[in-house]
Motif scaffolding. Structure first.
Motif, PDB file in Angstrom:
ATOM      1  N   PRO A 274      -1.713  59.148 -20.780  1.00 33.03           N
ATOM      2  CA  PRO A 274      -0.859  57.986 -20.548  1.00 33.03           C
ATOM      3  C   PRO A 274       0.609  58.393 -20.631  1.00 33.03           C
ATOM      4  O   PRO A 274       0.948  59.423 -21.216  1.00 33.03           O
ATOM      5  N   ASN A 275       1.459  57.590 -20.059  1.00 30.67           N
ATOM      6  CA  ASN A 275       2.896  57.841 -20.117  1.00 30.67           C
ATOM      7  C   ASN A 275       3.471  57.087 -21.309  1.00 30.67           C
ATOM      8  O   ASN A 275       3.950  55.960 -21.186  1.00 30.67           O
ATOM      9  N   VAL A 276       3.382  57.705 -22.475  1.00 31.34           N
ATOM     10  CA  VAL A 276       3.832  57.071 -23.718  1.00 31.34           C
ATOM     11  C   VAL A 276       4.684  58.056 -24.510  1.00 31.34           C
ATOM     12  O   VAL A 276       4.646  59.270 -24.267  1.00 31.34           O
ATOM     13  N   GLU A 277       5.432  57.544 -25.474  1.00 38.20           N
ATOM     14  CA  GLU A 277       6.278  58.409 -26.290  1.00 38.20           C
ATOM     15  C   GLU A 277       5.458  59.232 -27.274  1.00 38.20           C
ATOM     16  O   GLU A 277       5.817  60.370 -27.585  1.00 38.20           O
ATOM     17  N   LYS A 278       4.365  58.667 -27.784  1.00 34.01           N
ATOM     18  CA  LYS A 278       3.529  59.380 -28.741  1.00 34.01           C
ATOM     19  C   LYS A 278       2.061  59.064 -28.489  1.00 34.01           C
ATOM     20  O   LYS A 278       1.660  57.898 -28.446  1.00 34.01           O
TER      21      LYS A 278
END
Length: 260
Positions: A173-177
């Motif tokens: 996924p395109n997430v920060e963490k």
């Protein structure tokens, strides 16, 4: 006596100069001897296409230091076939990894994906294979947070192997963490296509494909659910498309074939 390093084939569908393949080959260098065979340009959405109506070209290229690399004029599947038959000359790779793709290959997208089709071809050849994809289509996508997962998953496949005729479909996924890894099933869904009609300078009509993904599966054990909740989805995938559960029903039918 020194142990021979695992031989790892790296392929993709975004082209040999794509940023994602650089990250992938760099992580694989920690695990074995890397050889890259990739298309000479973007081949997204090619599925399992192969080139049969024109010649294929395979040229050695010098892009990254100390990496044996070849660009291929054909499709991602062509790349795997040429690697197995011409580049490795009889030595079967210990692992085939494809990606890291710009854009997800979850749910039904696995059927259209050149990234996953290259991995599928690896599995057809009897090579443990993995496809990696990230939910970011931009050229400057941040692949850095994928690195430990890419290396860790590949290391586990090298250690444990995979059942025959199976491979892994891994999406980020395109997430920060990232929250971790979830082993999932493929979510049910489909693309609802639209064709935008346009006219070229010669006043000839043409069409531009667009569309929206329609999720038809709200299960919490799917790749779509995992990705929407910040997890790396890992889906064990196979290329046997037989609907085994339908065979008993078909056996109950009476096929009365008309006489000609």
């Amino acid at each position: 006596m020194a142990t021979k390093k695992p031989l790892i084939l790296v392929v993709n569908d975004d082209g040999i100069t794509a940023p994602g393949i650089k990250v992938l080959l760099e992580e694989m260098q920690h695990l074995g001897e890397v050889v890259v065979v990739a298309p000479d340009g973007p081949q997204s959405g090619m599925g399992h296409a192969i080139t049969i109506g024109k010649p294929l070209r395979l040229d050695a290229v010098d892009i990254y230091p100390k990496v044996e690399m070849y660009k291929c004029s054909g499709t991602p599947v062509d790349c795997v076939k040429l690697a197995v038959n011409k580049v490795f000359k009889g030595r079967k790779p210990d692992l085939c990894v494809s990606g890291i793709n710009h854009g997800l290959n979850n749910s039904i997208n696995v059927l259209y994906s050149g990234t996953m089709s290259a991995a599928v071809e690896g599995a057809i050849e009897g090579i443990p294979s993995i496809g990696f994809s990230l939910d970011d289509f931009s050229y400057d996508a941040n692949f850095e947070y994928c690195r430990p997962y890419v290396r860790g998953i590949a290391a586990q496949v090298l250690k444990n192997d995979l059942p025959k005729h199976s491979l892994l479909n891994v999406n980020f996924p395109n997430v920060e963490k990232l929250k971790g890894i979830k082993i999932c099933r493929q979510a049910g869904g489909r693309w609802v296509e639209e064709f935008e009609e346009r006219v070229d300078p010669h006043q000839r009509e043409y069409f531009w494909l667009t569309g929206k993904f329609q999720l038809e599966d709200r299960g919490e054990d799917t790749d779509v659910f995992a990705l929407n909740n910040g997890y790396v989805s890992v889906v064990p995938t196979q290329f046997d498309m037989t609907a085994h559960h339908v065979i008993p029903e078909l056996n109950s039918w009476s096929f009365d074939i008309p006489k000609s």
